[in-house]
Motif scaffolding. Structure first.
Motif, PDB file in Angstrom:
ATOM      1  N   GLN A   1       0.815  -1.220   0.000  1.00  0.00           N
ATOM      2  CA  GLN A   1       0.000   0.000   0.000  1.00  0.00           C
ATOM      3  C   GLN A   1       0.850   1.272   0.000  1.00  0.00           C
ATOM      4  O   GLN A   1       0.335   2.364  -0.205  1.00  0.00           O
ATOM      5  CB  GLN A   1      -0.997  -0.024   1.182  1.00  0.00           C
ATOM      6  N   LEU A   2       2.157   1.121   0.208  1.00  0.00           N
ATOM      7  CA  LEU A   2       3.034   2.298   0.245  1.00  0.00           C
ATOM      8  C   LEU A   2       3.653   2.560  -1.130  1.00  0.00           C
ATOM      9  O   LEU A   2       3.688   1.684  -1.990  1.00  0.00           O
ATOM     10  CB  LEU A   2       4.165   2.085   1.260  1.00  0.00           C
ATOM     11  N   SER A   3       4.177   3.781  -1.269  1.00  0.00           N
ATOM     12  CA  SER A   3       4.815   4.130  -2.542  1.00  0.00           C
ATOM     13  C   SER A   3       6.126   3.356  -2.677  1.00  0.00           C
ATOM     14  O   SER A   3       6.693   2.859  -1.701  1.00  0.00           O
ATOM     15  CB  SER A   3       5.099   5.630  -2.601  1.00  0.00           C
ATOM     16  N   VAL A   4       6.599   3.321  -3.908  1.00  0.00           N
ATOM     17  CA  VAL A   4       7.873   2.663  -4.207  1.00  0.00           C
ATOM     18  C   VAL A   4       8.990   3.313  -3.383  1.00  0.00           C
ATOM     19  O   VAL A   4       9.798   2.629  -2.749  1.00  0.00           O
ATOM     20  CB  VAL A   4       8.146   2.761  -5.727  1.00  0.00           C
ATOM     21  N   LEU A   5       9.006   4.634  -3.359  1.00  0.00           N
ATOM     22  CA  LEU A   5      10.053   5.352  -2.622  1.00  0.00           C
ATOM     23  C   LEU A   5       9.999   5.034  -1.125  1.00  0.00           C
ATOM     24  O   LEU A   5      11.035   4.763  -0.504  1.00  0.00           O
ATOM     25  CB  LEU A   5       9.896   6.864  -2.847  1.00  0.00           C
ATOM     26  N   ASP A   6       8.808   5.053  -0.545  1.00  0.00           N
ATOM     27  CA  ASP A   6       8.692   4.760   0.895  1.00  0.00           C
ATOM     28  C   ASP A   6       9.195   3.359   1.218  1.00  0.00           C
ATOM     29  O   ASP A   6       9.835   3.139   2.250  1.00  0.00           O
ATOM     30  CB  ASP A   6       7.241   4.899   1.361  1.00  0.00           C
TER      31      ASP A   6
ATOM     32  N   ASP B   1      17.417  10.896  -0.914  1.00  0.00           N
ATOM     33  CA  ASP B   1      18.302  11.026  -2.080  1.00  0.00           C
ATOM     34  C   ASP B   1      18.919   9.688  -2.454  1.00  0.00           C
ATOM     35  O   ASP B   1      19.008   9.328  -3.626  1.00  0.00           O
ATOM     36  CB  ASP B   1      19.425  12.035  -1.793  1.00  0.00           C
ATOM     37  N   GLU B   2      19.359   8.982  -1.421  1.00  0.00           N
ATOM     38  CA  GLU B   2      19.988   7.674  -1.647  1.00  0.00           C
ATOM     39  C   GLU B   2      18.972   6.687  -2.242  1.00  0.00           C
ATOM     40  O   GLU B   2      19.286   5.929  -3.168  1.00  0.00           O
ATOM     41  CB  GLU B   2      20.557   7.158  -0.310  1.00  0.00           C
ATOM     42  N   ALA B   3      17.739   6.722  -1.699  1.00  0.00           N
ATOM     43  CA  ALA B   3      16.688   5.825  -2.192  1.00  0.00           C
ATOM     44  C   ALA B   3      16.387   6.125  -3.663  1.00  0.00           C
ATOM     45  O   ALA B   3      16.246   5.213  -4.485  1.00  0.00           O
ATOM     46  CB  ALA B   3      15.431   5.965  -1.346  1.00  0.00           C
ATOM     47  N   LEU B   4      16.342   7.401  -4.004  1.00  0.00           N
ATOM     48  CA  LEU B   4      16.069   7.793  -5.393  1.00  0.00           C
ATOM     49  C   LEU B   4      17.199   7.326  -6.314  1.00  0.00           C
ATOM     50  O   LEU B   4      16.966   6.870  -7.432  1.00  0.00           O
ATOM     51  CB  LEU B   4      15.893   9.313  -5.497  1.00  0.00           C
ATOM     52  N   ARG B   5      18.420   7.417  -5.801  1.00  0.00           N
ATOM     53  CA  ARG B   5      19.580   6.996  -6.597  1.00  0.00           C
ATOM     54  C   ARG B   5      19.544   5.475  -6.851  1.00  0.00           C
ATOM     55  O   ARG B   5      19.723   5.009  -7.982  1.00  0.00           O
ATOM     56  CB  ARG B   5      20.874   7.379  -5.864  1.00  0.00           C
ATOM     57  N   VAL B   6      19.282   4.725  -5.774  1.00  0.00           N
ATOM     58  CA  VAL B   6      19.232   3.263  -5.902  1.00  0.00           C
ATOM     59  C   VAL B   6      18.112   2.859  -6.869  1.00  0.00           C
ATOM     60  O   VAL B   6      18.296   1.992  -7.730  1.00  0.00           O
ATOM     61  CB  VAL B   6      19.032   2.605  -4.512  1.00  0.00           C
ATOM     62  N   LEU B   7      16.957   3.523  -6.738  1.00  0.00           N
ATOM     63  CA  LEU B   7      15.827   3.185  -7.605  1.00  0.00           C
ATOM     64  C   LEU B   7      16.130   3.510  -9.063  1.00  0.00           C
ATOM     65  O   LEU B   7      15.801   2.733  -9.963  1.00  0.00           O
ATOM     66  CB  LEU B   7      14.566   3.922  -7.136  1.00  0.00           C
ATOM     67  N   SER B   8      16.789   4.643  -9.296  1.00  0.00           N
ATOM     68  CA  SER B   8      17.050   4.982 -10.690  1.00  0.00           C
ATOM     69  C   SER B   8      18.132   4.065 -11.261  1.00  0.00           C
ATOM     70  O   SER B   8      18.066   3.683 -12.439  1.00  0.00           O
ATOM     71  CB  SER B   8      17.348   6.474 -10.839  1.00  0.00           C
TER      72      SER B   8
END
Ligand code: ADP
Ligand code: MG
Length: 254
Positions: free
Chosen positions: A95-100, A130-137
């Motif tokens: 139920q949570l966002s990908v980033l969360d 920032d780190e989460a966004l980097r890993v996801l990208s």
């Protein structure tokens, strides 16, 4: 010559009812290496990984990590020692966002629990985001960060779970068929990511069916059949081993 052994599995047995799922398994995992465990369905691969992370208690034997006995510890304690895992069935918060989803394990591994005070840690939260966004990208999920994770495809959920493991910067990452259910393009992207993290020195144990993935990544391969290690060696040795071909693919070439 062998390097520093980070994970040591000694004499591990596990039965489920009358079924011997693991039989006298001994395995040494060297620091910085990618060690693949291959074998037919039902060989005991996932059971072995679950013993390492504290989800299954072995009937006999021990697992040590950097000299510390893991056997008997709870999964969260083992995680806090720097062992992260990516399971065969993605375990995400649908139920949570990908980033969360990716930020939560970062808080958990930093604080040792899921409880944190958001008001004192705002700057850290920015860094973690920032780190989460980097890993996801890195994993090709950059355009899905605000999506509800439960609605992702199965292959994307697997990459999300990999991101949740990677953000913890574990000393040891255990992966159970990380590319199962992925398209060839996503599989190749995942291989590239795993090669990059290998360059950073992260030790990995990878269970994998896809021989393309195994031979792209593994420094060493152990073959499990009916709960026992039947062969171990460098990829080229395993590829040519007739015992392995017989047990693993009924005689077909690998
Ligand atoms: P693999 O991952 O190599 O396909 P598993 O470790 O999942 O194999 O399973 C090994 C054997 O143990 C299989 O025969 C499976 O059915 C059995 N098994 C696994 N987990 C359990 C369980 N919780 N209860 C009973 N049997 C199990
Ligand atoms: Mg399995």
């Amino acid at each position: 010559m062998t390097g520093n052994i980070v994970l040591n599995i000694s004499y591990v047995d596990k039965t489920f009812g009358g079924l011997q799922a693991l039989s006298n398994v001994n395995l040494e995992i060297e620091e910085g290496k990618t060690h693949a465990i291959i074998g037919p369905n039902g060989a005991g691969k996932s059971t072995l990984l679950n013993v390492c992370v504290g989800r299954i208690k072995p009937d006999r034997g021990t697992v040590t990590f950097n000299g510390e006995i893991l056997t008997g510890k709870e999964p969260f304690e083992i995680n806090q020692l720097g062992v992260a895992r990516v399971f065969q069935t993605p375990e995400i918060f649908p139920q949570l966002s990908v980033l969360d989803n990716v930020m939560i394990p970062a808080f958990a591994s930093r604080d040792g629990s899921f409880e944190f005070n958001p008001f004192t840690l705002l700057s850290d939260e920015t860094k973690i985001r920032d780190e989460a966004l980097r890993v996801l990208s890195d994993l090709g999920l950059g355009d899905q960060v605000n999506n509800v994770s439960g609605s992702m495809s199965r292959g994307d959920k697997r990459r999300l779970e990999l991101a949740m493991g990677l953000i913890q910067r574990p000393k040891l990452l255990l992966l159970d068929e990380p590319t199962a259910g992925m398209s060839r393009a996503d599989t190749n992207r995942t291989i590239e990511t795993l090669i990059r993290i290998k360059e950073r020195g992260m030790t990995k144990v990878i269970i994998e069916h896809d021989m393309h993935v195994v031979f792209s990544l593994a420094d060493k391969i152990s073959v499990l059949a009916q709960g026992a290690i039947i062969a171990e060696g460098a990829p080229d040795e395993i590829r040519g081993n007739p015992k392995v071909q017989e047990a693993y693919l009924g005689g077909a070439q690998i």
